[in-house]
Design a protein around this motif. Structure first.
Motif, short mmCIF file in Angstrom:
data_model
loop_
_atom_site.label_atom_id
_atom_site.label_comp_id
_atom_site.label_asym_id
_atom_site.label_seq_id
_atom_site.Cartn_x
_atom_site.Cartn_y
_atom_site.Cartn_z
N UNK A 33 10.55 11.08 2.96
CA UNK A 33 10.50 9.51 2.69
C UNK A 33 9.69 9.15 4.19
N UNK A 34 9.68 9.77 5.27
CA UNK A 34 8.72 9.18 6.24
C UNK A 34 7.32 9.50 6.17
N UNK A 35 7.15 10.64 5.46
CA UNK A 35 5.75 11.04 5.20
C UNK A 35 5.09 10.01 4.06
N UNK A 36 5.89 9.64 3.11
CA UNK A 36 5.90 8.90 1.95
C UNK A 36 5.45 7.34 2.86
N UNK A 37 6.26 6.99 3.58
CA UNK A 37 5.74 5.58 4.23
C UNK A 37 4.52 5.81 5.00
N UNK A 38 4.76 6.82 5.57
CA UNK A 38 3.32 7.16 6.55
C UNK A 38 1.90 6.98 5.55
N UNK A 39 2.26 7.65 4.22
CA UNK A 39 0.93 7.75 3.61
C UNK A 39 0.70 6.18 2.90
N UNK A 40 1.69 5.66 2.73
CA UNK A 40 1.25 4.14 2.12
C UNK A 40 1.04 3.22 3.30
N UNK A 41 1.17 3.27 4.55
CA UNK A 41 0.82 2.58 5.68
C UNK A 41 -0.56 2.77 5.81
N UNK A 43 -2.78 4.21 3.70
CA UNK A 43 -3.62 3.70 2.90
C UNK A 43 -3.89 2.26 3.00
N UNK A 44 -2.76 1.24 3.05
CA UNK A 44 -2.83 -0.08 3.34
C UNK A 44 -3.65 -0.42 4.45
N UNK A 45 -3.62 0.12 5.70
CA UNK A 45 -4.42 0.02 6.89
C UNK A 45 -5.96 0.17 6.58
N UNK A 46 -6.23 1.23 6.06
CA UNK A 46 -7.60 1.71 5.54
C UNK A 46 -8.36 0.62 4.55
N UNK A 47 -7.40 0.38 3.56
CA UNK A 47 -7.93 -0.80 2.73
C UNK A 47 -8.23 -2.13 3.55
N UNK A 57 -15.06 -0.14 -2.08
CA UNK A 57 -14.89 1.12 -2.56
C UNK A 57 -14.04 0.83 -3.86
N UNK A 58 -14.47 2.04 -4.47
CA UNK A 58 -13.78 1.93 -5.84
C UNK A 58 -12.22 2.13 -5.78
N UNK A 59 -11.92 3.05 -5.09
CA UNK A 59 -10.29 3.25 -5.16
C UNK A 59 -10.00 4.18 -3.48
N UNK A 60 -8.96 4.07 -3.33
CA UNK A 60 -8.34 4.83 -2.18
C UNK A 60 -7.19 5.79 -2.73
N UNK A 61 -7.20 7.01 -2.53
CA UNK A 61 -6.10 7.73 -3.10
C UNK A 61 -5.20 8.39 -1.73
N UNK A 62 -4.29 8.36 -2.09
CA UNK A 62 -3.25 9.11 -0.90
C UNK A 62 -2.05 9.75 -1.62
N UNK A 85 5.89 21.19 11.39
CA UNK A 85 4.91 20.38 12.03
C UNK A 85 3.64 21.29 12.07
N UNK A 86 3.67 22.65 11.88
CA UNK A 86 2.48 23.52 11.60
C UNK A 86 1.56 23.43 10.42
N UNK A 87 2.04 22.64 9.59
CA UNK A 87 1.26 22.47 8.44
C UNK A 87 0.74 21.15 8.54
N UNK A 88 -0.94 21.03 8.44
CA UNK A 88 -1.50 19.73 8.73
C UNK A 88 -1.95 19.11 7.46
N UNK A 89 -1.39 19.55 6.45
CA UNK A 89 -1.85 18.38 5.16
C UNK A 89 -0.85 18.25 4.36
N UNK A 90 0.57 17.86 5.03
CA UNK A 90 1.55 17.28 4.20
C UNK A 90 0.94 15.95 3.49
N UNK A 91 0.30 15.06 4.19
CA UNK A 91 -0.23 13.88 3.63
C UNK A 91 -1.52 13.98 3.52
N UNK A 92 -2.12 13.13 2.62
CA UNK A 92 -3.67 13.28 2.62
C UNK A 92 -4.05 11.90 1.77
N UNK A 93 -5.25 11.42 2.73
CA UNK A 93 -5.99 10.09 2.09
C UNK A 93 -7.35 10.56 1.32
#
Length: 93
Positions: A33-41, A43-47, A57-62, A85-93
């Motif tokens: 849930x924390x990763x999901x909130x981070x992804x949403x935030x 994406x929103x900030x970049x937008x 931009x056409x779209x931003x995917x997360x 925490x060793x894994x660096x691609x749990x979330x992606x934009x």
């Protein structure tokens, strides 16, 4: 006799790897849930930043890596990752 010893050691490593994978997946379940909130935030900030600076931009995917993909990555890695925490691609934009 030596091959039996090597097989025994191999089983210990496999058991240890399975334990690490399951521990990381448990942490993922807890923190997803924390990763999901981070992804949403993010994406929103970049937008917002793009819009404020008149970038079109056409779209931003997360995404958040799904659990099955994470499991496959961990198994393929052969012990490279010891904690979530060793894994660096749990979330992606």
């Amino acid at each position: 006799m030596r091959s039996v010893h090597n097989l025994s050691n191999h089983k210990k490593y496999i058991s240890k790897d399975i334990s690490i994978v399951e521990s990381i997946l448990g942490d993922y379940d807890h923190q997803c849930p924390l990763y999901s909130d981070f992804k949403d935030k993010i994406k929103s900030l970049i937008s917002e930043l793009l819009k404020e600076n008149n970038f079109k931009v056409h779209s931003i995917e997360a995404r958040v890596k799904d659990k099955d993909s994470l499991r496959e990555k961990l198994v393929r890695s052969e012990g490279r990752y010891l904690k979530l925490s060793d894994i660096t691609d749990i979330t992606g934009i």
